[in-house]
Design an enzyme around this catalytic site. Structure first.
Site, PDB file in Angstrom:
ATOM      1  N   GLY A  45       0.770  -1.246   0.000  1.00  0.00           N
ATOM      2  CA  GLY A  45       0.000   0.000   0.000  1.00  0.00           C
ATOM      3  C   GLY A  45       0.795   1.286   0.000  1.00  0.00           C
ATOM      4  O   GLY A  45       0.300   2.319  -0.433  1.00  0.00           O
ATOM      5  N   GLU A  99       3.977   3.964   6.217  1.00  0.00           N
ATOM      6  CA  GLU A  99       2.775   3.121   6.122  1.00  0.00           C
ATOM      7  C   GLU A  99       1.692   3.869   5.357  1.00  0.00           C
ATOM      8  O   GLU A  99       1.636   5.097   5.387  1.00  0.00           O
ATOM      9  CB  GLU A  99       2.323   2.772   7.557  1.00  0.00           C
ATOM     10  CG  GLU A  99       0.997   2.057   7.691  1.00  0.00           C
ATOM     11  CD  GLU A  99       0.989   0.649   7.131  1.00  0.00           C
ATOM     12  OE1 GLU A  99       1.411   0.461   5.981  1.00  0.00           O
ATOM     13  OE2 GLU A  99       0.513  -0.265   7.836  1.00  0.00           O
ATOM     14  N   ASP A 103      -5.303   1.947  10.789  1.00  0.00           N
ATOM     15  CA  ASP A 103      -6.732   1.739  11.021  1.00  0.00           C
ATOM     16  C   ASP A 103      -6.899   1.380  12.504  1.00  0.00           C
ATOM     17  O   ASP A 103      -6.973   2.250  13.354  1.00  0.00           O
ATOM     18  CB  ASP A 103      -7.154   0.616  10.059  1.00  0.00           C
ATOM     19  CG  ASP A 103      -8.643   0.414   9.947  1.00  0.00           C
ATOM     20  OD1 ASP A 103      -9.339   1.333   9.513  1.00  0.00           O
ATOM     21  OD2 ASP A 103      -9.118  -0.681  10.283  1.00  0.00           O
ATOM     22  N   LYS A 131      -7.114   6.731  10.655  1.00  0.00           N
ATOM     23  CA  LYS A 131      -8.525   6.776  11.049  1.00  0.00           C
ATOM     24  C   LYS A 131      -8.545   6.842  12.578  1.00  0.00           C
ATOM     25  O   LYS A 131      -8.560   5.800  13.234  1.00  0.00           O
ATOM     26  CB  LYS A 131      -9.253   5.511  10.566  1.00  0.00           C
ATOM     27  CG  LYS A 131      -9.384   5.397   9.053  1.00  0.00           C
ATOM     28  CD  LYS A 131     -10.105   4.102   8.663  1.00  0.00           C
ATOM     29  CE  LYS A 131     -10.246   3.949   7.169  1.00  0.00           C
ATOM     30  NZ  LYS A 131     -10.715   2.608   6.766  1.00  0.00           N
ATOM     31  N   PHE A 152     -14.218   3.236   4.137  1.00  0.00           N
ATOM     32  CA  PHE A 152     -13.198   2.515   3.365  1.00  0.00           C
ATOM     33  C   PHE A 152     -12.738   3.368   2.193  1.00  0.00           C
ATOM     34  O   PHE A 152     -13.548   3.929   1.457  1.00  0.00           O
ATOM     35  CB  PHE A 152     -13.758   1.183   2.860  1.00  0.00           C
ATOM     36  CG  PHE A 152     -12.696   0.315   2.260  1.00  0.00           C
ATOM     37  CD1 PHE A 152     -11.864  -0.436   3.084  1.00  0.00           C
ATOM     38  CD2 PHE A 152     -12.490   0.278   0.892  1.00  0.00           C
ATOM     39  CE1 PHE A 152     -10.856  -1.220   2.545  1.00  0.00           C
ATOM     40  CE2 PHE A 152     -11.485  -0.504   0.343  1.00  0.00           C
ATOM     41  CZ  PHE A 152     -10.669  -1.255   1.179  1.00  0.00           C
ATOM     42  N   ASP A 159      -5.725  -0.298  -1.879  1.00  0.00           N
ATOM     43  CA  ASP A 159      -6.505  -1.174  -2.756  1.00  0.00           C
ATOM     44  C   ASP A 159      -7.829  -1.601  -2.145  1.00  0.00           C
ATOM     45  O   ASP A 159      -8.046  -1.516  -0.935  1.00  0.00           O
ATOM     46  CB  ASP A 159      -5.711  -2.461  -3.021  1.00  0.00           C
ATOM     47  CG  ASP A 159      -5.666  -3.345  -1.780  1.00  0.00           C
ATOM     48  OD1 ASP A 159      -5.197  -2.861  -0.732  1.00  0.00           O
ATOM     49  OD2 ASP A 159      -6.129  -4.504  -1.844  1.00  0.00           O
TER      50      ASP A 159
HETATM   51  P1  IMP Z   1      -4.688  -1.986  10.987  1.00  0.00           P
HETATM   52  O1  IMP Z   1      -3.803  -3.074  11.468  1.00  0.00           O
HETATM   53  O2  IMP Z   1      -6.114  -2.219  11.383  1.00  0.00           O
HETATM   54  O3  IMP Z   1      -4.197  -0.611  11.437  1.00  0.00           O
HETATM   55  O4  IMP Z   1      -4.720  -2.047   9.395  1.00  0.00           O
HETATM   56  C1  IMP Z   1      -3.762  -1.444   8.619  1.00  0.00           C
HETATM   57  C2  IMP Z   1      -3.803  -1.973   7.210  1.00  0.00           C
HETATM   58  O5  IMP Z   1      -5.131  -2.246   6.773  1.00  0.00           O
HETATM   59  C3  IMP Z   1      -3.259  -0.950   6.227  1.00  0.00           C
HETATM   60  O6  IMP Z   1      -1.885  -1.126   6.015  1.00  0.00           O
HETATM   61  C4  IMP Z   1      -4.055  -1.218   4.969  1.00  0.00           C
HETATM   62  O7  IMP Z   1      -3.396  -2.176   4.170  1.00  0.00           O
HETATM   63  C5  IMP Z   1      -5.359  -1.802   5.455  1.00  0.00           C
HETATM   64  N1  IMP Z   1      -6.454  -0.823   5.454  1.00  0.00           N
HETATM   65  C6  IMP Z   1      -7.040  -0.256   6.520  1.00  0.00           C
HETATM   66  N2  IMP Z   1      -8.036   0.576   6.183  1.00  0.00           N
HETATM   67  C7  IMP Z   1      -8.074   0.559   4.826  1.00  0.00           C
HETATM   68  C8  IMP Z   1      -8.887   1.264   3.848  1.00  0.00           C
HETATM   69  O8  IMP Z   1      -9.783   2.079   4.141  1.00  0.00           O
HETATM   70  N3  IMP Z   1      -8.608   0.987   2.543  1.00  0.00           N
HETATM   71  C9  IMP Z   1      -7.647   0.100   2.149  1.00  0.00           C
HETATM   72  N4  IMP Z   1      -6.860  -0.556   3.032  1.00  0.00           N
HETATM   73  C10 IMP Z   1      -7.076  -0.332   4.359  1.00  0.00           C
END
Ligand code: IMP
Length: 174
Positions: A45, A99, A103, A131, A152, A159
């Site tokens: 990403g 990064e 999320d 977020k 999202f 992606d």
């Molecule tokens: P976390 O571990 O929940 O913080 O997720 C992080 C990863 O989830 C990021 O590196 C993204 O690859 C993916 N991700 C989280 N939210 C989105 C979104 O809205 N669109 C696309 N990918 C996302």
């Protein structure tokens, strides 16, 4: 724009993204003066963000890429994958993680733990998007370009089921 079964609309224009990328790069240039940081970009990403960010960095620096993914489709699976592909010695060196989006923060928390085992001098997180309302863990995110609501998004490297990474603007699900 339709990607697979979902409709997306423009959310953040390229010019606004690039303005924030330049702002964050200048913060890094200021904070890391006199150092030679190692940027560790998280694939897939962050590949576009990393390219734009690095071209605004005026410090001597290195970049390397690692993989670590926890996402399938539009909902976090909660799965944490191991970091793979660290092929640079970060012992006693300042590291900046690049990064695409934080999320829940679980991915970054796990990566920080893994990196600390290699005894870096320091580790900072630099994320394109955050977020804030979804953060589940206490995470110190020193550099962030844009804060967004919980919807999202895709584009500019991000992606939906591997599609949509190749847009200049960032899109949000309708
Ligand atoms: P976390 O571990 O929940 O913080 O997720 C992080 C990863 O989830 C990021 O590196 C993204 O690859 C993916 N991700 C989280 N939210 C989105 C979104 O809205 N669109 C696309 N990918 C996302």
């Amino acid at each position: 724009m339709k990607v697979k079964d979902k409709d997306f609309k423009v959310f953040i224009h390229e010019a606004d993204i690039l303005k924030q990328v330049a702002r964050v790069a200048s913060e890094i240039n200021r904070d890391y003066e006199g150092e030679t940081p190692v940027f560790l970009a998280v694939l897939n990403g962050s590949f576009i963000f990393a390219a734009d960010l690095l071209r605004e960095i005026t410090l001597p620096c290195e970049i390397s890429f690692v993989k670590l993914a926890s996402y399938e489709g539009v909902n976090s699976t909660g799965k944490i994958h191991e970091m793979i592909g660290l092929n640079v010695d970060i012992t006693n060196r300042p590291v900046i993680i690049v990064e695409d989006i934080v999320d829940t923060g679980l991915t970054m928390a796990h990566m920080l733990e893994t990196l600390k085992k290699h005894n870096p001098k320091s580790v900072d997180i630099c994320t394109l998007l955050l977020k804030p309302d979804k953060l589940k863990v206490d995470l110190d995110i020193r550099y962030r370009c844009l804060e967004i609501p919980n919807d999202f998004i895709l584009g500019y490297g991000l992606d939906y089921d591997q599609l949509g990474r190749n847009t200049r603007d960032i899109y949000v699900i309708e």
